[in-house]
Design a protein around this motif. Structure first.
Motif, PDB file in Angstrom:
ATOM      1  N   ARG A 131     -38.193  85.529   8.906  1.00 39.58           N
ATOM      2  CA  ARG A 131     -38.646  86.675   8.158  1.00 39.58           C
ATOM      3  C   ARG A 131     -38.927  86.656   6.983  1.00 39.58           C
ATOM      4  N   ALA A 132     -38.762  85.447   5.990  1.00 39.69           N
ATOM      5  CA  ALA A 132     -39.692  85.117   4.762  1.00 39.69           C
ATOM      6  C   ALA A 132     -40.556  84.539   5.196  1.00 39.69           C
ATOM      7  N   GLY A 133     -41.361  84.132   6.741  1.00 37.99           N
ATOM      8  CA  GLY A 133     -42.331  84.785   6.239  1.00 37.99           C
ATOM      9  C   GLY A 133     -42.640  82.999   6.143  1.00 37.99           C
ATOM     10  N   VAL A 134     -42.106  82.047   6.919  1.00 36.91           N
ATOM     11  CA  VAL A 134     -41.851  80.615   6.097  1.00 36.91           C
ATOM     12  C   VAL A 134     -42.002  80.267   7.165  1.00 36.91           C
ATOM     13  N   PRO A 135     -43.596  79.030   7.645  1.00 44.90           N
ATOM     14  CA  PRO A 135     -43.195  78.270   9.185  1.00 44.90           C
ATOM     15  C   PRO A 135     -41.948  76.991   8.808  1.00 44.90           C
ATOM     16  N   VAL A 136     -41.387  76.727  10.292  1.00 48.10           N
ATOM     17  CA  VAL A 136     -40.432  75.792   9.688  1.00 48.10           C
ATOM     18  C   VAL A 136     -41.033  74.660  11.013  1.00 48.10           C
ATOM     19  N   VAL A 137     -40.482  74.028  10.728  1.00 48.69           N
ATOM     20  CA  VAL A 137     -40.582  72.910  11.367  1.00 48.69           C
ATOM     21  C   VAL A 137     -39.485  71.361  12.208  1.00 48.69           C
ATOM     22  N   ALA A 138     -38.687  70.983  13.088  1.00 45.03           N
ATOM     23  CA  ALA A 138     -37.863  70.007  12.773  1.00 45.03           C
ATOM     24  C   ALA A 138     -37.641  69.193  12.685  1.00 45.03           C
ATOM     25  N   VAL A 139     -36.199  68.237  12.885  1.00 45.58           N
ATOM     26  CA  VAL A 139     -36.005  66.793  12.193  1.00 45.58           C
ATOM     27  C   VAL A 139     -34.912  66.621  13.533  1.00 45.58           C
ATOM     28  N   CYS A 140     -34.765  65.442  14.218  1.00 46.65           N
ATOM     29  CA  CYS A 140     -33.819  65.158  15.437  1.00 46.65           C
ATOM     30  C   CYS A 140     -33.982  63.644  15.902  1.00 46.65           C
ATOM     31  N   GLY A 141     -32.148  63.971  16.075  1.00 45.99           N
ATOM     32  CA  GLY A 141     -32.598  62.665  16.940  1.00 45.99           C
ATOM     33  C   GLY A 141     -33.225  62.079  18.818  1.00 45.99           C
ATOM     34  N   ARG A 142     -33.431  63.556  19.146  1.00 45.33           N
ATOM     35  CA  ARG A 142     -33.613  63.454  19.758  1.00 45.33           C
ATOM     36  C   ARG A 142     -34.211  65.616  20.914  1.00 45.33           C
ATOM     37  N   ARG A 143     -34.512  65.288  21.224  1.00 43.33           N
ATOM     38  CA  ARG A 143     -35.246  67.024  22.293  1.00 43.33           C
ATOM     39  C   ARG A 143     -35.367  66.694  23.489  1.00 43.33           C
ATOM     40  N   THR A 144     -35.479  67.735  24.065  1.00 47.69           N
ATOM     41  CA  THR A 144     -35.429  68.174  25.544  1.00 47.69           C
ATOM     42  C   THR A 144     -36.387  69.045  25.653  1.00 47.69           C
ATOM     43  N   PRO A 178     -30.761  75.058  13.955  1.00 48.44           N
ATOM     44  CA  PRO A 178     -32.070  75.150  13.652  1.00 48.44           C
ATOM     45  C   PRO A 178     -32.370  76.505  14.167  1.00 48.44           C
ATOM     46  N   ILE A 179     -31.854  76.810  15.376  1.00 43.56           N
ATOM     47  CA  ILE A 179     -32.574  78.291  15.075  1.00 43.56           C
ATOM     48  C   ILE A 179     -32.515  79.290  14.652  1.00 43.56           C
ATOM     49  N   GLY A 180     -31.502  79.442  14.375  1.00 44.55           N
ATOM     50  CA  GLY A 180     -31.140  80.055  12.720  1.00 44.55           C
ATOM     51  C   GLY A 180     -31.780  80.254  11.749  1.00 44.55           C
ATOM     52  N   VAL A 181     -31.595  78.953  10.932  1.00 41.59           N
ATOM     53  CA  VAL A 181     -32.795  78.927  10.523  1.00 41.59           C
ATOM     54  C   VAL A 181     -34.101  79.493  10.679  1.00 41.59           C
ATOM     55  N   ALA A 182     -34.122  78.947  11.883  1.00 37.64           N
ATOM     56  CA  ALA A 182     -35.832  79.384  12.177  1.00 37.64           C
ATOM     57  C   ALA A 182     -35.936  80.900  12.014  1.00 37.64           C
ATOM     58  N   GLN A 183     -35.176  81.511  12.219  1.00 39.63           N
ATOM     59  CA  GLN A 183     -35.112  82.789  12.353  1.00 39.63           C
ATOM     60  C   GLN A 183     -34.972  83.687  11.163  1.00 39.63           C
ATOM     61  N   ARG A 205     -42.855  76.718   0.756  1.00 39.36           N
ATOM     62  CA  ARG A 205     -44.125  76.419   1.712  1.00 39.36           C
ATOM     63  C   ARG A 205     -44.039  75.659   2.703  1.00 39.36           C
ATOM     64  N   LEU A 206     -42.898  75.507   3.332  1.00 45.62           N
ATOM     65  CA  LEU A 206     -42.323  74.391   4.096  1.00 45.62           C
ATOM     66  C   LEU A 206     -41.047  74.447   4.500  1.00 45.62           C
ATOM     67  N   VAL A 207     -40.369  75.281   5.608  1.00 46.65           N
ATOM     68  CA  VAL A 207     -38.903  74.876   5.483  1.00 46.65           C
ATOM     69  C   VAL A 207     -38.108  73.679   6.444  1.00 46.65           C
ATOM     70  N   ILE A 208     -37.669  72.640   6.602  1.00 44.83           N
ATOM     71  CA  ILE A 208     -37.486  71.667   7.622  1.00 44.83           C
ATOM     72  C   ILE A 208     -36.039  71.455   7.906  1.00 44.83           C
ATOM     73  N   THR A 209     -35.991  72.143   9.050  1.00 45.27           N
ATOM     74  CA  THR A 209     -34.660  71.779   9.884  1.00 45.27           C
ATOM     75  C   THR A 209     -34.199  71.311  10.879  1.00 45.27           C
ATOM     76  N   VAL A 222     -35.441  72.191   2.499  1.00 42.72           N
ATOM     77  CA  VAL A 222     -34.757  71.384   3.723  1.00 42.72           C
ATOM     78  C   VAL A 222     -33.870  71.556   4.055  1.00 42.72           C
ATOM     79  N   ALA A 223     -33.080  72.241   5.244  1.00 44.68           N
ATOM     80  CA  ALA A 223     -32.287  72.818   5.531  1.00 44.68           C
ATOM     81  C   ALA A 223     -31.796  72.189   7.074  1.00 44.68           C
ATOM     82  N   PRO A 224     -31.168  70.997   7.091  1.00 42.69           N
ATOM     83  CA  PRO A 224     -30.763  70.782   8.202  1.00 42.69           C
ATOM     84  C   PRO A 224     -28.930  70.750   8.616  1.00 42.69           C
ATOM     85  N   ASP A 225     -28.712  71.003   9.871  1.00 46.51           N
ATOM     86  CA  ASP A 225     -27.552  70.257  10.342  1.00 46.51           C
ATOM     87  C   ASP A 225     -27.284  68.985  10.638  1.00 46.51           C
ATOM     88  N   LYS A 226     -25.499  68.525  10.711  1.00 43.19           N
ATOM     89  CA  LYS A 226     -25.477  67.293  10.805  1.00 43.19           C
ATOM     90  C   LYS A 226     -26.483  66.806  11.764  1.00 43.19           C
TER      91      LYS A 226
END
Length: 385
Positions: A321-334, A312-317, A293-297, A7-11
């Motif tokens: 490279r490690a071959g791990v899928p990524v999903v994100a949480v956020c307050g809102r998204r556009t 989040p984009i840096g975490v996804a990249q 098994r999963l990264v959440i940013t 679990v690797a989120p920003d604020k």
């Protein structure tokens, strides 16, 4: 070995720190997790480093408008590494009242750097973002011992506008930085001057009127000219063979944080690195991703700005490279699903999916995040909770 979720989120700005986001997501998942709060060099960088095991050092420094305030930096004694966040001492959030675009100073940031050097730092990582000042880093240089003088030999007052009277720079009292590596962590590639420079692009965000912008542009141009003429700065940071036809002032990133990037390059001979990439390395992301098994940013708003080097984009990249899928949480998204997938994020879960009222999302971000995490566990972890 039981695989974990990293679990690797920003604020979530104005709502939760990165560490609080990570904690809430972990609580809602109900599976083994490793929490790694991250930052891209702006607000929250020190907090992220402290959450990952750095010590917090708090001293009294000069705020952006001259008041004395407590400010912190992160310290790792074993490695001799200090993480200094400009926003801690010289950020917009440190203003006691209205913006002061012509007189706000980066002096307090220099005091943090000086304290880290006196403590024995071998490496100082300077996170730039959220600054209240447009002084070209002159205040930071002054705090480190540089004397900025007018034609009569008088020291200039602090702030960007005063630099129009700069005649010469006396570095004889500058702190000894021999043996110290300086790294600027920033996602900004603006030069110091011109239509894409510190005053033109970021000055208005700090309260500068069009006339103020012209004043600050002239003042920063004077700083660059004097520093170049008196200290040979055209070649000071060209040791890496990158072409810089306009010298330090034209270097990508020189305009970061109201020109503090310029002072870091010119006076500290810093290397400029993409903020999130460098900080992920510093915090040990790659090693923690190996068995994930999963990264959440995530961050408060997933939008067009996110695609420009945000956490989040840096975490996804890095996860890719490690071959791990990524999903994100956020307050809102556009961002559309296709944009997210192109950036390496398989899906995004927004608080507004659960609560359409933005004010309630802000006020109840923690509980809502736990509910989102439970949904991620159901959707992405095969019910294996």
């Amino acid at each position: 070995m039981v695989q974990h979720v990293l679990v690797a989120p920003d604020k979530f700005k104005g709502s939760l720190t990165a560490a609080e986001v990570a904690r809430r997501v972990s609580a809602g998942l109900g599976v083994p997790t490793v929490e790694l709060p991250v930052a891209d060099g702006g607000d929250g960088t020190v907090d992220a480093a402290v959450a990952c095991g750095f010590d917090r050092v708090t001293i009294e420094v000069t705020g952006p408008t001259g008041e004395r305030i407590p400010a912190s930096y992160a310290w790792q004694p074993a490695a001799g590494t200090a993480v200094v966040e400009l926003a801690e001492a010289s950020g917009l959030r440190r203003l006691p009242g209205d913006h002061e675009p012509l007189t706000a100073t980066s002096y307090g940031t220099g005091e943090l750097v000086a304290d880290a050097v006196r403590r024995g730092a071998k490496r100082v990582v300077l996170g730039l973002g959220g600054s209240a000042c447009t002084d070209g880093g002159a205040g930071m240089a002054q705090a480190l011992g540089a004397r900025l003088l007018d034609a009569e030999g008088n020291e200039l007052p602090r702030g960007g506008a005063a630099l129009k009277a700069l005649d010469h720079i006396d570095m004889s009292g500058f702190v000894d930085i021999s043996g110290v590596e300086f790294v600027v962590a920033s996602d900004v590639d603006n030069p110091l001057l011109g239509s894409h420079g510190a005053a033109a692009v970021y000055g208005p965000q700090k309260g500068a009127t069009p006339e103020d912008v012209r004043t600050l542009e002239s003042a920063l141009s004077r700083l660059a000219a004097v520093a170049t003429q008196t200290h040979g700065l055209l070649g000071a940071v060209e040791h890496d063979d990158r072409p810089r036809p306009m010298g330090v002032a034209g270097a990508p990133g020189a305009g970061a944080a109201g020109g503090v990037g310029f002072a870091a390059l010119a006076f500290l001979h810093a290397d400029l690195r993409p903020g999130i990439d460098y900080l992920l390395g510093l915090l040990g992301f790659d090693a923690l991703a190996v068995d994930a098994r999963l990264v959440i940013t995530g961050e408060g708003s997933l939008d067009e700005q996110s695609l420009r080097g945000k956490a989040p984009i840096g975490v996804a990249q890095a996860a890719a490279r490690a071959g791990v899928p990524v999903v994100a949480v956020c307050g809102r998204r556009t961002l559309a699903d296709a944009e997210l997938k192109a950036a390496g994020i398989e899906a995004a879960y927004a608080l507004t999916d659960l609560e359409p009222d933005p004010e309630r999302c802000m006020a109840e971000a923690g509980p809502l995040l736990e509910r989102l995490a439970a949904r991620i566990a159901t959707d992405r972890l095969g019910g294996n909770r």
